[in-house]
Motif scaffolding. Structure first.
Motif, PDB file in Angstrom:
ATOM      1  N   GLU A 130      -3.887   3.660  -0.500  1.00  0.00           N
ATOM      2  CA  GLU A 130      -5.542   3.599  -0.348  1.00  0.00           C
ATOM      3  C   GLU A 130      -6.034   5.011   0.290  1.00  0.00           C
ATOM      4  O   GLU A 130      -7.278   5.089   0.163  1.00  0.00           O
ATOM      5  N   ASP A 131      -5.124   5.867   0.490  1.00  0.00           N
ATOM      6  CA  ASP A 131      -5.634   7.190   1.423  1.00  0.00           C
ATOM      7  C   ASP A 131      -4.611   8.161   0.694  1.00  0.00           C
ATOM      8  O   ASP A 131      -3.743   8.441   1.915  1.00  0.00           O
ATOM      9  N   LYS A 153      -8.314   6.701  -3.258  1.00  0.00           N
ATOM     10  CA  LYS A 153      -7.236   5.747  -3.662  1.00  0.00           C
ATOM     11  C   LYS A 153      -6.471   6.280  -4.776  1.00  0.00           C
ATOM     12  O   LYS A 153      -6.784   7.278  -5.459  1.00  0.00           O
ATOM     13  N   TRP A 154      -5.116   5.948  -5.103  1.00  0.00           N
ATOM     14  CA  TRP A 154      -4.536   6.505  -6.263  1.00  0.00           C
ATOM     15  C   TRP A 154      -5.145   6.326  -7.760  1.00  0.00           C
ATOM     16  O   TRP A 154      -4.922   7.232  -8.208  1.00  0.00           O
ATOM     17  N   GLU A 155      -5.829   5.218  -7.812  1.00  0.00           N
ATOM     18  CA  GLU A 155      -6.509   4.973  -8.907  1.00  0.00           C
ATOM     19  C   GLU A 155      -7.665   5.890  -9.346  1.00  0.00           C
ATOM     20  O   GLU A 155      -8.127   6.154 -10.357  1.00  0.00           O
ATOM     21  N   GLU A 156      -8.316   6.955  -8.210  1.00  0.00           N
ATOM     22  CA  GLU A 156      -9.430   7.647  -8.332  1.00  0.00           C
ATOM     23  C   GLU A 156      -8.885   9.085  -9.245  1.00  0.00           C
ATOM     24  O   GLU A 156      -9.804   9.694  -9.341  1.00  0.00           O
ATOM     25  N   ASN A 212       0.892  -1.291   0.010  1.00  0.00           N
ATOM     26  CA  ASN A 212      -0.094  -0.071   0.014  1.00  0.00           C
ATOM     27  C   ASN A 212       0.728   1.183   0.191  1.00  0.00           C
ATOM     28  O   ASN A 212       0.188   2.246   0.192  1.00  0.00           O
TER      29      ASN A 212
END
Length: 324
Positions: A91-92, A99-102, A38
Motif C-alpha cells: 500500500e506504500d 501502491k504497487w499497482e500504480e 499488505n
C-alpha cells in the motif's frame, strides 16, 4: 488481498540497453514476487552482467508525474551473476505513498560513475505511456539537481580554512581508527547472526504458509522419494498450466533440506524455463515412462534450504534439441 492468502508470481526481465554485458553474452534474469496481505517481497536473479558496473533495481511510475523508487543495490559476482532481495508494503511502496499497482515498469539500472544504462526491464502495465522517454527526463532532472548541489558544496568548501593537525591529534586518530575497526568487526558478526536468524524465521513462516493454506497434491504417478508437494494457483495461464508446485525435501534428521519449485511444461526446449539458466534443469513426467514432447510434466528447480542457493541434487535432463 485477504490476510491469509499467499501469492507468488514471476516476472521475466527483457534485455534493453546494450553495453554492460559479461563477456559479450546477452543479459537475462527474472524476479520472483511474493505477496501476503499488505506485505510484498521481491527476489532478483540475474545473469551475464558486467561486474565493473553498479546495479540497482527500480520501480517506475511513468504516467503523470514521474516517480522512481529505488529498491537498492544488486550484488554481482565476478561471473556476472547478480541478485538481491527486498521487502515492501504493497500500500506504500518504500515510503513513496504509492501502491504497487500504480507502478508500470520495473527495471535494472546500471551506472559506472558517468553514464546510466537500463540493461533489463519489464513493463508490468502494458497500457502505460512511453516509459523510456519518461525515465530519460527523470535522469536529466536528477543530473541537473546533483550538479547544482555539487556547485554549492564547492563554494562552501572554499570558505573553510583547514589548519594542519599537530602530532598529538594524529596519534589520537590512529587510536580511534583501531577502536572503530574493532567495533565494525563486532558489528559485522552481529549482523551476520541477525541475517541468519531472520532467514530462519522467514523460512519457517514460508513453510507454514505453504503447509497451512495451500492444497497438498501428488502430481506424479511415481513420486520422488521423500518429496511432498503443494499446488499454487496463479491465475495467469490457461487450463492445467495455471499453477506451479512447491515441494519440500527433508534430510535424515527431519530438517528441511531442499525447497523445490515445479513449473508445468512439456519436455521441450521451448517449455524449459529460461533455458535452464535459473536452475530448472530437471524434467519429470506426470505419467511414469511418458517422455514425449506432448506429454505433461514439470520442470524442477531445487533450492538449498540452508544457503538459499540453487542446487542440483538430481542429474539434469536436457530436452532434445530436435523434436519428432
Amino acid at each position: 488481498m485477504p490476510v491469509n492468502i499467499y501469492k507468488r508470481s514471476y516476472i521475466v526481465l527483457n534485455p534493453e540497453d546494450k553495453g554492460c554485458s559479461f563477456e559479450g553474452k546477452e543479459v537475462s534474469g527474472y524476479l520472483k514476487l511474493e505477496f501476503r496481505g499488505n506485505r510484498g517481497r521481491v527476489t532478483a536473479a540475474l545473469q551475464n552482467l558486467n561486474p565493473d558496473y553498479s546495479y540497482n533495481l527500480k520501480l517506475l511510475k511513468s504516467n503523470g508525474d514521474v516517480v522512481v523508487v529505488d529498491f537498492g543495490a544488486l550484488k554481482v559476482d565476478d561471473k556476472g551473476r547478480g541478485g538481491g532481495e527486498w521487502t515492501f508494503d504493497l500500500e506504500d511502496v518504500k515510503g513513496s505513498g504509492l501502491k504497487w499497482e500504480e507502478f508500470s515498469v520495473i527495471l535494472v539500472e546500471a551506472h559506472d560513475g558517468e553514464k546510466f544504462l537500463v540493461p533489463l526491464v519489464s513493463q508490468m502495465n502494458k497500457k502505460s505511456s512511453n516509459w523510456k522517454s519518461a525515465y530519460r527526463k527523470y535522469l536529466i532532472k536528477r543530473e541537473s539537481e546533483e550538479s547544482e548541489t555539487h556547485k554549492e558544496e564547492t563554494v562552501e568548501e572554499k570558505k573553510v580554512e583547514v589548519s594542519p593537525a599537530p602530532e598529538t591529534v594524529y596519534e589520537k586518530i590512529e587510536a580511534e581508527e583501531d577502536a572503530l575497526k574493532e567495533n565494525l568487526e563486532e558489528y559485522s558478526k552481529k549482523e551476520e547472526n541477525k541475517e541468519e536468524a531472520d532467514y530462519i524465521k522467514y523460512l519457517k513462516e514460508y513453510v507454514n504458509n505453504i503447509v497451512n493454506f495451500l492444497e497438498e497434491v501428488q502430481p506424479f504417478e511415481k513420486n520422488l522419494e521423500g518429496y511432498r508437494w503443494w499446488k499454487v494457483k496463479t491465475g495467469y495461464r490457461e487450463g492445467s498450466f495455471d499453477h506451479y508446485l512447491v515441494g519440500f525435501v527433508k534430510d535424515e534428521k527431519g530438517d528441511l533440506k531442499y525447497i523445490v519449485y515445479g513449473m508445468p511444461g512439456f519436455f521441450t526446449l521451448s517449455d524449459q524455463p529460461f533455458a535452464g539458466m535459473t536452475g530448472f534443469v530437471v524434467w519429470k513426467p506426470v505419467r511414469e515412462g511418458f517422455r514425449g514432447p506432448r506429454d505433461e510434466g514439470y520442470w524442477l528447480m531445487h533450492i538449498d534450504a540452508k544457503t538459499g542457493q540453487i542446487a542440483v541434487p538430481i542429474e539434469p535432463t536436457p530436452p532434445p534439441i530436435i523434436q519428432n
